[in-house]
Design a protein around this motif. Sequence first.
Motif, PDB file in Angstrom:
ATOM      1  N   GLY A  60      26.051  87.098  64.446  1.00 32.90           N
ATOM      2  CA  GLY A  60      25.652  85.926  65.204  1.00 32.90           C
ATOM      3  C   GLY A  60      24.363  86.211  65.965  1.00 32.90           C
ATOM      4  O   GLY A  60      24.072  87.360  66.298  1.00 32.90           O
ATOM      5  N   LEU A  61      23.595  85.197  66.219  1.00 33.18           N
ATOM      6  CA  LEU A  61      22.340  85.356  66.959  1.00 33.18           C
ATOM      7  C   LEU A  61      22.269  84.346  68.086  1.00 33.18           C
ATOM      8  O   LEU A  61      22.746  83.220  67.966  1.00 33.18           O
ATOM      9  CB  LEU A  61      21.128  85.130  66.047  1.00 33.18           C
ATOM     10  CG  LEU A  61      20.842  86.149  64.963  1.00 33.18           C
ATOM     11  CD1 LEU A  61      19.608  85.716  64.179  1.00 33.18           C
ATOM     12  CD2 LEU A  61      20.630  87.524  65.546  1.00 33.18           C
ATOM     13  N   SER A  62      21.643  84.757  69.140  1.00 33.76           N
ATOM     14  CA  SER A  62      21.304  83.869  70.236  1.00 33.76           C
ATOM     15  C   SER A  62      19.882  84.209  70.638  1.00 33.76           C
ATOM     16  O   SER A  62      19.626  85.242  71.263  1.00 33.76           O
ATOM     17  CB  SER A  62      22.261  84.074  71.418  1.00 33.76           C
ATOM     18  OG  SER A  62      21.871  83.247  72.495  1.00 33.76           O
ATOM     19  N   LEU A  63      18.953  83.377  70.210  1.00 34.37           N
ATOM     20  CA  LEU A  63      17.535  83.623  70.450  1.00 34.37           C
ATOM     21  C   LEU A  63      16.909  82.411  71.123  1.00 34.37           C
ATOM     22  O   LEU A  63      17.264  81.278  70.815  1.00 34.37           O
ATOM     23  CB  LEU A  63      16.796  83.882  69.132  1.00 34.37           C
ATOM     24  CG  LEU A  63      17.266  85.065  68.290  1.00 34.37           C
ATOM     25  CD1 LEU A  63      16.601  85.027  66.925  1.00 34.37           C
ATOM     26  CD2 LEU A  63      16.952  86.361  68.994  1.00 34.37           C
ATOM     27  N   ALA A  64      15.982  82.669  71.975  1.00 33.35           N
ATOM     28  CA  ALA A  64      15.243  81.573  72.616  1.00 33.35           C
ATOM     29  C   ALA A  64      13.855  81.478  71.990  1.00 33.35           C
ATOM     30  O   ALA A  64      13.182  82.491  71.785  1.00 33.35           O
ATOM     31  CB  ALA A  64      15.118  81.825  74.111  1.00 33.35           C
ATOM     32  N   TRP A  65      13.470  80.255  71.642  1.00 35.24           N
ATOM     33  CA  TRP A  65      12.114  80.031  71.135  1.00 35.24           C
ATOM     34  C   TRP A  65      11.229  79.662  72.315  1.00 35.24           C
ATOM     35  O   TRP A  65      11.548  78.759  73.089  1.00 35.24           O
ATOM     36  CB  TRP A  65      12.095  78.918  70.095  1.00 35.24           C
ATOM     37  CG  TRP A  65      10.702  78.542  69.682  1.00 35.24           C
ATOM     38  CD1 TRP A  65       9.814  79.316  69.002  1.00 35.24           C
ATOM     39  CD2 TRP A  65      10.035  77.307  69.937  1.00 35.24           C
ATOM     40  NE1 TRP A  65       8.641  78.642  68.820  1.00 35.24           N
ATOM     41  CE2 TRP A  65       8.750  77.403  69.380  1.00 35.24           C
ATOM     42  CE3 TRP A  65      10.403  76.127  70.583  1.00 35.24           C
ATOM     43  CZ2 TRP A  65       7.835  76.367  69.446  1.00 35.24           C
ATOM     44  CZ3 TRP A  65       9.490  75.096  70.644  1.00 35.24           C
ATOM     45  CH2 TRP A  65       8.217  75.217  70.081  1.00 35.24           C
ATOM     46  N   THR A  66      10.155  80.381  72.441  1.00 36.89           N
ATOM     47  CA  THR A  66       9.157  80.015  73.443  1.00 36.89           C
ATOM     48  C   THR A  66       7.941  79.498  72.688  1.00 36.89           C
ATOM     49  O   THR A  66       7.658  79.935  71.575  1.00 36.89           O
ATOM     50  CB  THR A  66       8.761  81.219  74.314  1.00 36.89           C
ATOM     51  OG1 THR A  66       8.184  82.230  73.472  1.00 36.89           O
ATOM     52  CG2 THR A  66       9.964  81.783  75.039  1.00 36.89           C
ATOM     53  N   GLU A  67       7.246  78.611  73.298  1.00 39.26           N
ATOM     54  CA  GLU A  67       6.112  78.003  72.612  1.00 39.26           C
ATOM     55  C   GLU A  67       4.936  78.957  72.449  1.00 39.26           C
ATOM     56  O   GLU A  67       3.905  78.583  71.913  1.00 39.26           O
ATOM     57  CB  GLU A  67       5.692  76.739  73.351  1.00 39.26           C
ATOM     58  CG  GLU A  67       6.758  75.665  73.253  1.00 39.26           C
ATOM     59  CD  GLU A  67       6.352  74.367  73.919  1.00 39.26           C
ATOM     60  OE1 GLU A  67       5.177  73.983  73.839  1.00 39.26           O
ATOM     61  OE2 GLU A  67       7.228  73.746  74.525  1.00 39.26           O
ATOM     62  N   SER A  68       5.114  80.223  72.873  1.00 37.09           N
ATOM     63  CA  SER A  68       4.061  81.208  72.662  1.00 37.09           C
ATOM     64  C   SER A  68       4.007  81.642  71.198  1.00 37.09           C
ATOM     65  O   SER A  68       3.019  82.206  70.753  1.00 37.09           O
ATOM     66  CB  SER A  68       4.273  82.434  73.559  1.00 37.09           C
ATOM     67  OG  SER A  68       5.480  83.084  73.234  1.00 37.09           O
ATOM     68  N   LYS A  69       5.080  81.356  70.442  1.00 32.34           N
ATOM     69  CA  LYS A  69       5.122  81.625  69.007  1.00 32.34           C
ATOM     70  C   LYS A  69       5.242  80.304  68.268  1.00 32.34           C
ATOM     71  O   LYS A  69       5.812  79.349  68.772  1.00 32.34           O
ATOM     72  CB  LYS A  69       6.333  82.492  68.646  1.00 32.34           C
ATOM     73  CG  LYS A  69       6.231  83.920  69.044  1.00 32.34           C
ATOM     74  CD  LYS A  69       7.407  84.679  68.463  1.00 32.34           C
ATOM     75  CE  LYS A  69       7.283  86.154  68.754  1.00 32.34           C
ATOM     76  NZ  LYS A  69       8.350  86.921  68.111  1.00 32.34           N
ATOM     77  N   THR A  70       4.752  80.292  67.043  1.00 27.89           N
ATOM     78  CA  THR A  70       4.920  79.094  66.219  1.00 27.89           C
ATOM     79  C   THR A  70       6.351  79.046  65.701  1.00 27.89           C
ATOM     80  O   THR A  70       7.054  80.054  65.672  1.00 27.89           O
ATOM     81  CB  THR A  70       3.959  79.110  65.015  1.00 27.89           C
ATOM     82  OG1 THR A  70       4.315  80.199  64.160  1.00 27.89           O
ATOM     83  CG2 THR A  70       2.503  79.251  65.465  1.00 27.89           C
ATOM     84  N   ILE A  71       6.768  77.872  65.261  1.00 29.17           N
ATOM     85  CA  ILE A  71       8.096  77.728  64.648  1.00 29.17           C
ATOM     86  C   ILE A  71       8.181  78.621  63.408  1.00 29.17           C
ATOM     87  O   ILE A  71       9.204  79.261  63.164  1.00 29.17           O
ATOM     88  CB  ILE A  71       8.384  76.254  64.291  1.00 29.17           C
ATOM     89  CG1 ILE A  71       8.622  75.435  65.547  1.00 29.17           C
ATOM     90  CG2 ILE A  71       9.574  76.133  63.353  1.00 29.17           C
ATOM     91  CD1 ILE A  71       9.894  75.801  66.288  1.00 29.17           C
ATOM     92  N   LYS A  72       7.102  78.681  62.655  1.00 26.08           N
ATOM     93  CA  LYS A  72       7.080  79.526  61.454  1.00 26.08           C
ATOM     94  C   LYS A  72       7.348  80.982  61.825  1.00 26.08           C
ATOM     95  O   LYS A  72       8.138  81.661  61.155  1.00 26.08           O
ATOM     96  CB  LYS A  72       5.732  79.390  60.749  1.00 26.08           C
ATOM     97  CG  LYS A  72       5.623  80.193  59.485  1.00 26.08           C
ATOM     98  CD  LYS A  72       4.266  80.002  58.827  1.00 26.08           C
ATOM     99  CE  LYS A  72       4.167  80.857  57.582  1.00 26.08           C
ATOM    100  NZ  LYS A  72       2.868  80.709  56.918  1.00 26.08           N
TER     101      LYS A  72
END
Length: 90
Positions: A41-53
Motif C-alpha cells: 500500500g502507498l500513501s503519498l502526497a503530491w505537491t505541485e513542485s512536481k508534475t503529475i507525470k
Amino acid sequence: AAHIIRECLTNTLWGKGASESQIDDSSFIAAADTLYDEQLGLSLAWTESKTIKDFISNVLDHINAELYVDRISNLWTLKLIRDDYDEDEL
C-alpha cells in the motif's frame, strides 16, 4: 497505488482529466488485486513542485510497473512487472 495512478489520470481538477472510458479497467483491477495480495500500500502526497507525470512515475517506481496507452485498445493500461510468466511461452 493503482488507485493513486487512476486518480491522477482521471481527476479533472488537478490530474490529466482523462475520461473513465479511456482506462483499461481490467488492467487496473488486476494490478490493484495483486498489490493488495502483496500488502503493498502507498500513501503519498503530491505537491505541485512536481508534475503529475513525475508523480505517476514515482508511484510506478515504487510498485515496479509500467503505464502505457495500449496500441490496440487505445486505453491507459497498468502492467505490474512481476515474475509471472512462463519462459517457454516467450
